[in-house]
Write an enzyme that holds these catalytic residues in place. Structure first.
Site, PDB file in Angstrom:
ATOM      1  N   GLY A 285      10.431  -6.909 -11.948  1.00 21.25           N
ATOM      2  CA  GLY A 285      10.367  -7.169 -13.383  1.00 21.25           C
ATOM      3  C   GLY A 285      11.307  -6.261 -14.185  1.00 21.25           C
ATOM      4  O   GLY A 285      11.390  -5.065 -13.921  1.00 21.25           O
TER       5      GLY A 285
ATOM      6  N   ILE B 186       2.288   0.454 -10.701  1.00 16.89           N
ATOM      7  CA  ILE B 186       3.663   0.958 -10.755  1.00 16.89           C
ATOM      8  C   ILE B 186       4.042   1.176 -12.227  1.00 16.89           C
ATOM      9  O   ILE B 186       4.858   2.039 -12.546  1.00 16.89           O
ATOM     10  CB  ILE B 186       4.637  -0.051 -10.098  1.00 16.89           C
ATOM     11  CG1 ILE B 186       4.201  -0.401  -8.682  1.00 16.89           C
ATOM     12  CG2 ILE B 186       6.068   0.472 -10.128  1.00 16.89           C
ATOM     13  CD1 ILE B 186       4.162   0.744  -7.708  1.00 16.89           C
TER      14      ILE B 186
ATOM     15  N   CYS C  59       1.276  -8.425 -19.078  1.00 14.54           N
ATOM     16  CA  CYS C  59       1.472  -7.023 -19.416  1.00 14.54           C
ATOM     17  C   CYS C  59       0.738  -6.714 -20.703  1.00 14.54           C
ATOM     18  O   CYS C  59       0.505  -7.594 -21.525  1.00 14.54           O
ATOM     19  CB  CYS C  59       2.931  -6.683 -19.602  1.00 14.54           C
ATOM     20  SG  CYS C  59       4.056  -7.941 -19.067  1.00 14.54           S
TER      21      CYS C  59
ATOM     22  N   ILE D 185      -0.725 -16.449  -8.390  1.00 12.37           N
ATOM     23  CA  ILE D 185      -1.294 -15.548  -9.376  1.00 12.37           C
ATOM     24  C   ILE D 185      -0.557 -14.201  -9.364  1.00 12.37           C
ATOM     25  O   ILE D 185       0.004 -13.814  -8.346  1.00 12.37           O
ATOM     26  CB  ILE D 185      -2.798 -15.294  -9.108  1.00 12.37           C
ATOM     27  CG1 ILE D 185      -3.042 -14.610  -7.759  1.00 12.37           C
ATOM     28  CG2 ILE D 185      -3.565 -16.566  -9.167  1.00 12.37           C
ATOM     29  CD1 ILE D 185      -4.502 -14.186  -7.509  1.00 12.37           C
TER      30      ILE D 185
ATOM     31  N   GLY E  64      -2.464  -8.824  -1.869  1.00 18.46           N
ATOM     32  CA  GLY E  64      -2.661  -8.861  -0.421  1.00 18.46           C
ATOM     33  C   GLY E  64      -3.690  -9.890   0.010  1.00 18.46           C
ATOM     34  O   GLY E  64      -4.273 -10.586  -0.825  1.00 18.46           O
TER      35      GLY E  64
ATOM     36  N   GLY F 288      -1.535 -13.154  -1.459  1.00 20.72           N
ATOM     37  CA  GLY F 288      -2.095 -12.904  -0.140  1.00 20.72           C
ATOM     38  C   GLY F 288      -1.473 -13.690   0.989  1.00 20.72           C
ATOM     39  O   GLY F 288      -2.041 -13.754   2.083  1.00 20.72           O
TER      40      GLY F 288
HETATM   41  C1  LIG Z   1       3.959  -3.068  -5.817  1.00 23.76           C
HETATM   42  C2  LIG Z   1       3.919  -4.328  -6.593  1.00 23.76           C
HETATM   43  C3  LIG Z   1       4.723  -4.486  -7.727  1.00 23.76           C
HETATM   44  C4  LIG Z   1       4.682  -5.664  -8.461  1.00 23.76           C
HETATM   45  N1  LIG Z   1       5.504  -5.800  -9.567  1.00 23.76           N
HETATM   46  C5  LIG Z   1       5.515  -6.979 -10.250  1.00 23.76           C
HETATM   47  C6  LIG Z   1       6.420  -7.183 -11.331  1.00 23.76           C
HETATM   48  O1  LIG Z   1       7.225  -6.322 -11.679  1.00 23.76           O
HETATM   49  N2  LIG Z   1       6.385  -8.370 -12.006  1.00 23.76           N
HETATM   50  C7  LIG Z   1       5.515  -9.366 -11.648  1.00 23.76           C
HETATM   51  O2  LIG Z   1       5.515 -10.427 -12.277  1.00 23.76           O
HETATM   52  N3  LIG Z   1       4.675  -9.205 -10.610  1.00 23.76           N
HETATM   53  C8  LIG Z   1       4.656  -8.044  -9.913  1.00 23.76           C
HETATM   54  N4  LIG Z   1       3.787  -7.897  -8.825  1.00 23.76           N
HETATM   55  C9  LIG Z   1       2.878  -8.997  -8.463  1.00 23.76           C
HETATM   56  C10 LIG Z   1       3.433  -9.835  -7.299  1.00 23.76           C
HETATM   57  O3  LIG Z   1       4.639 -10.446  -7.644  1.00 23.76           O
HETATM   58  C11 LIG Z   1       2.417 -10.914  -6.864  1.00 23.76           C
HETATM   59  O4  LIG Z   1       2.176 -11.774  -7.961  1.00 23.76           O
HETATM   60  C12 LIG Z   1       1.104 -10.322  -6.395  1.00 23.76           C
HETATM   61  O5  LIG Z   1       1.331  -9.136  -5.671  1.00 23.76           O
HETATM   62  C13 LIG Z   1       0.280 -11.266  -5.536  1.00 23.76           C
HETATM   63  O6  LIG Z   1       0.967 -11.638  -4.371  1.00 23.76           O
HETATM   64  P1  LIG Z   1       0.736 -10.912  -2.925  1.00 23.76           P
HETATM   65  O7  LIG Z   1      -0.725 -10.906  -2.669  1.00 23.76           O
HETATM   66  O8  LIG Z   1       1.528 -11.740  -1.975  1.00 23.76           O
HETATM   67  O9  LIG Z   1       1.291  -9.539  -3.070  1.00 23.76           O
HETATM   68  C14 LIG Z   1       3.825  -6.713  -8.081  1.00 23.76           C
HETATM   69  C15 LIG Z   1       3.028  -6.565  -6.940  1.00 23.76           C
HETATM   70  C16 LIG Z   1       3.074  -5.397  -6.192  1.00 23.76           C
HETATM   71  C17 LIG Z   1       2.192  -5.278  -4.977  1.00 23.76           C
END
Ligand SMILES: Cc1cc2nc3c(=O)[nH]c(=O)nc-3n(C[C@H](O)[C@H](O)[C@H](O)COP(=O)(O)O)c2cc1C
Ligand SMILES: Cc1cc2nc3c(=O)[nH]c(=O)nc-3n(C[C@H](O)[C@H](O)[C@H](O)COP(=O)(O)OP(=O)(O)OC[C@H]3O[C@@H](n4cnc5c(N)ncnc54)[C@H](O)[C@@H]3O)c2cc1C
Ligand SMILES: Cc1cc2nc3c(=O)[nH]c(=O)nc-3n(C[C@H](O)[C@H](O)[C@H](O)COP(=O)(O)OP(=O)(O)OC[C@H]3O[C@@H](n4cnc5c(N)ncnc54)[C@H](O)[C@@H]3O)c2cc1C
Ligand SMILES: Cc1cc2nc3c(=O)[nH]c(=O)nc-3n(C[C@H](O)[C@H](O)[C@H](O)COP(=O)(O)O)c2cc1C
Ligand code: FES
Ligand code: FES
Lengths: 307, 265, 307, 265
Positions: free
Chosen positions: A49, A74, A133, A194, A220, A247
């Site tokens: 982002g 973060i 946000c 999501i 996750g 996840g």
């Molecule tokens: C360390 C970290 C940083 C993330 N930073 C952003 C971000 O900057 N902008 C955003 O829209 N989503 C951000 N996300 C959310 C992910 O893009 C994603 O929507 C979320 O982690 C669910 O997917 P997952 O379970 O595969 O990780 C972040 C997720 C993680 C774990």
């Protein structure tokens, strides 16, 4: 069938060579995973982002492991659009994949400015708008929880960009369908969801939150059932394409989202656990199609049967 | 740097709560330098989910990577149960290790507890040069028998907090004493330290006080190990006294101690 | 300290010998776990949700395993209050523990009638009101997502009962604090949360939902961070005591909730994995207090430090 | 019924994808009867989270419980990796097993695939009486060598769908044929069946057609195994044709086939 199933999907105006993308914030600015992943093999990459100005992010600790998942706070640390456009984007421009920029603002005006900043910028295939946000104008309330504000942001971005607009929804709401419809009506080309679930963990030794920010976002495998349900709800309440996120660790998880109707998927936390996850998912989908006599991945999308 | 499954050659207890694990990877072996680390996937499933970072303790026979680790929680407990012959997914080598000291400099290695792990690889790399290796532990029962783990003679001075063995007091006291006694020209030495943050802060202030270059290897929670998640941030103090974040996994784990903002430690 | 830490806690008018209870729907009607758990050792037992009339529940399959959790769509199958009061309650009456009845209705009137049905009924220490059910009057919308309806139900139950009223909140809302305040203002003595997260899973072999009901409720360790965050939010927005529920597997998990400010906790899914979980948690809390020189468990409650 | 950690005595492959695991529990051994099951916690962690139900295949030397299982997914794959000497948390015995046949009745045991597991324990219990044991498999390669698993002689007739061994066709065909050929008085036999639902439905209809008492052992997803969660519901048809749910874990896993509502199978 010529032995090579067609994995191409369309996300409104975007064409993807396969439905597998990276999720924002988990794949840096595209080059961090170079030893493991050739981005040109992916349907697209969504970058960390970006805000108008660089942001340092939250104090540490910023992450914590939880059962089957992780929390992060973060704090949207990023280099800002200026440095991004000057220093990072040139390295990405030549890539034969969809480079998608994820943007977020602290006010509605921020979003407008962000959209303008990327107008006409080459090498950016689409904007993904993160509306999960805290809204500084509204005392920290999350933009994306309010359908009217979400609609407003979408409208502003759509009006000020020449690129397809993907709006990324937060799951921390009473009814995701209301949000999905609100952003569709305001001109979004695609919805992605999501984002993370709001969560918290406590260090019992020191009676302190494990995150300096107290709460953070859960991601996750732990969140997969929640993500899948909300994706399915979104798919059934809008006409624009939906990207499923949450996840996804392997091709079987990806299939769940595709069957539920997601036109594409994003892989987040899995990249940390298995840096080659995205590539393995593409391979897995290919093999699955071959083994099941499926020529076109679009035949799987939305194939959920109910009685 | 790659992520692959490697065969565990041994995984044995060195002393209570301390294990030495060796796995075969000519690739990682040939690319590693002291101070670098690897990310180990403890299990294929989701428990635990994230990889665990470990410094490279030793490289043997150009093909075996040794990790020296302490069981402190769920992941390291599970790791200690792995048997020779099993395969382990390891990503590495990662990060920026120690800058080796100039030919003229004497290296002083200061370890706290399991912090001796990356220092041993450094000591081994510098083995034909004069170095001073010192390490601190709580009490004699906590001492990690380095020579036993390394399978070779390593000159090391020990400090114990309770004085039950070696120097009585913290290893930083030993360092201070050593510097006072032996070091006269201010730029003839360089310090390399790894251990608990409080210890590193003290080492850093000793080094600053004497204007000695000092590199510290930091630990941090990590998710990706690749500079992508920004989870492993560490606060850096720029020369004009501004603070900003760097990432332990990519910009470190080794930093010049003078660059770090120690104020919150 | 005499070597035996004091684990007693107060939940408004309720006195518990320790903060550990069972969660509704995971401990049957109290006797199913007899070989493993002596209910008299627990702070209380919350029974399977009861409706006015018996209910058969949902078609099968009703459960599915997910990463670190499980989905259930039991459909609130239950024997109804009549059979419960006649056949089950007599066996529970003599128990030296708090027997808490969990009730749910399909309409606001149902809740009123349920409250009346238990008025003066001996052996029932409190009512836990489950408002996370679909509202037949409002086309299946979940009662507990609407603050006004939640308030109304609470009011009706409080007015028509002689027992302490615990209102159990659903986590599937935009802002749990609004709900918590609404039920507090309407007279609830205690709040318990969280109920399950809405989720879904798909059988990719057959392209079917894993649950006959399509969606279900997610429980187990996977949801712990979400539960803890919402509990912490609730604790900080109301004055009445809060019971923490969600993914508690061992005494360390229980401590996280207590430190966050929960006055007591409920153990759900863990009972399936480890039938002795509740007893082990009590033992663990006792040992923890002893080892940390804590005489009174109340000193732990709400001890979260922030900078 | 208790939940305790027991030592694994052996865990060996019987044939491709089929394993036999023995653990020592004099307690469970003394309380078990044919058709009952146990709930096994595969791992102490959360992966997988829920216990897995397995029928009791055999009780040896009054202290060893044997489970015969097929690797079909994550949990059973992990179980197959367990080694002798490791400890396993097992809860049991659970549920209501088979009602043993009247002295006068001949028992006919009909198994499909891994469904032979509880039937073997029944066969063993009835070993001094005349029984007929038949089992169906897809093809000869799928046949579970029962005698090898049981370590004793067990008379069993085999059917394979493709005719590659034994009777050519489904085991229900074999049953039908056997009944037609050998059974004359309608109430001299009782059927005991375990296998896939479609097979059980067919067995049930054969039994109904001939007015033979028939007990079937059902499988169902389970969370608690104790009758508390209501996850393992099965639809029962009452005599006045109403349907209601019973629980496989507590009211079963063995039911009279005539009580079950087969309409949705
Ligand atoms: C360390 C970290 C940083 C993330 N930073 C952003 C971000 O900057 N902008 C955003 O829209 N989503 C951000 N996300 C959310 C992910 O893009 C994603 O929507 C979320 O982690 C669910 O997917 P997952 O379970 O595969 O990780 C972040 C997720 C993680 C774990
Ligand atoms: C660059 C680097 C090098 C390291 N080298 C070594 C080494 O050579 N030998 C050794 O024994 N340990 C080393 N550590 C620490 C080691 O990574 C942790 O002890 C380990 O991750 C603990 O995992 P756990 O599951 O047992 O503990 P838990 O506390 O159960 O882990 C929970 C989470 O916290 C993280 N975590 C806990 N402690 C630490 C820590 N000190 N540093 C980073 N993350 C942590 C885990 O990775 C995990 O995500 C190193 C850490 C870093 C960052
Ligand atoms: C009373 C009873 C007795 C059984 N006896 C035996 C036996 O003796 N030998 C044997 O090999 N198998 C037996 N089964 C089936 C066995 O429980 C499943 O094969 C096993 O749970 C699969 O777990 P998995 O993790 O490998 O599969 P996965 O498909 O990964 O499991 C996912 C989830 O589905 C459940 N599940 C999957 N298949 C079944 C099934 N057929 N029945 C119940 N739950 C299932 C699992 O328990 C788990 O919760 C029995 C089942 C029941 C109900
Ligand atoms: C199988 C099952 C049945 C449940 N039935 C009920 C119920 O009848 N009433 C209710 O209020 N909550 C019910 N719950 C929710 C639990 O009480 C609890 O709020 C939830 O499971 C979260 O806690 P856990 O993660 O410890 O399981 C049920 C949960 C499960 C898993
Ligand atoms: S661990 Fe992800 S950036 Fe360092
Ligand atoms: S498995 Fe819980 S009631 Fe049968």
């Amino acid at each position: 069938m010529n032995g090579n199933p067609d994995l191409r999907v369309k996300l409104g105006p975007l064409e993807l060579k396969n439905p597998v993308m990276t999720a924002s914030g988990t794949f840096g600015y595209g080059h961090e995973f170079e030893p493991f992943v050739d981005p040109e093999l992916l349907g697209g990459i969504v970058l960390k982002g970006l805000s108008l100005k660089p942001m340092a992010g939250n104090p540490i600790p910023r992450i914590a492991e939880t059962p089957g998942g992780m929390l992060n706070a973060i704090g949207l640390a990023n280099i800002g659009i200026e440095e991004f456009i000057e220093k990072r984007l040139p390295r990405l421009k030549g890539l034969k994949t969809n480079v998608i920029v994820n943007i977020y603002g602290h006010s509605i005006d921020d979003y407008e400015e962000l959209a303008k900043a990327f107008r006409g910028v080459e090498g950016v295939a689409a904007l993904e708008v993160n509306i999960s946000c805290p809204n500084v104008e509204m005392g920290g309330m999350i933009f994306g929880k309010d359908p009217a504000v979400s609609a407003k942001i979408t409208e502003k971005v759509v009006k000020n960009t020449d690129k397809p607009v993907i709006v990324k929804l937060t799951p921390n709401v009473t009814d995701i369908r209301v949000l999905a419809r609100a952003v569709e009506e305001s001109g979004a080309s695609v919805i992605s969801l999501i984002n993370t679930l709001a969560g918290m963990a406590i260090d019992i030794e020191h009676q302190r939150p494990k995150l300096a920010n107290v709460s953070g976002g859960l991601s996750g495998p732990a969140i997969k059932p929640v993500a899948l349900y909300q994706v399915w709800q979104a798919v059934n309440s809008v006409k624009i394409p939906v990207i499923g996120i949450g996840g996804i660790m392997d091709y079987r998880d990806a299939l769940e989202f595709l069957i539920a109707g997601a036109r594409a998927i994003q892989v987040g936390t899995a990249n940390f656990v298995n840096p080659g996850a995205t590539i393995e998912i593409i391979e897995g989908l290919k093999t699955y199609c071959l083994e099941n006599g499926i020529d076109d991945i679009n035949d799987i999308i939305g194939s959920l049967k109910k009685d | 740097m790659i992520d692959q499954h490697y065969e565990i050659v041994f995984n044995r207890k060195i002393t209570s709560g301390i294990f030495l694990l060796g796995f075969k990877s000519p690739h990682i072996a040939s690319e590693s330098s002291p101070g670098q680390f690897v990310m180990v996937r403890i299990n294929e499933g989701i428990d635990p989910l994230l990889r665990r970072p470990f410094s490279i303790f030793d490289v043997r026979d150009k093909d075996t990577i040794c990790l020296l680790y302490k069981t402190v929680g769920h992941g390291t407990e599970l790791l200690s149960l792995k048997k020779a012959g099993e395969r382990l997914s390891v990503m590495g080598p990662l990060g920026r290790g120690f800058s080796l000291p100039d030919e003229k400099l004497q290296a002083i290695l200061v370890g706290g507890g399991i912090g001796i792990a990356p220092l041993h690889f450094l000591a081994d790399t510098l083995k034909n040069r004069p170095i001073e290796f010192m390490a601190g532990f709580g009490k004699s029962g906590d001492i990690i028998p380095l020579e036993q783990a390394a399978g070779r003679t390593v000159g090391i001075s020990i400090a114990t907090d309770d004085g039950s063995e070696g120097y009585h007091g913290m290893v930083t006291g030993l360092l201070d004493e050593y510097l006072s006694r032996n070091i006269h020209e201010k730029d003839s030495v360089a310090i390399y330290a790894c251990g608990p943050l409080a210890m590193l802060k003290k080492v850093s202030s000793i080094a600053s006080g004497r204007n000695i270059p000092c590199q510290v290897s930091l630990e941090s929670l990590m998710a990706c190990g690749l500079g992508a998640c920004q989870g492993c941030a560490v606060k850096i103090l720029s020369q004009d006294n501004k603070t900003f974040y760097r990432h332990v996994c990519k910009d470190g784990p080794v930093f010049s101690s003078h660059a770090i903002d120690w104020s919150n430690v």
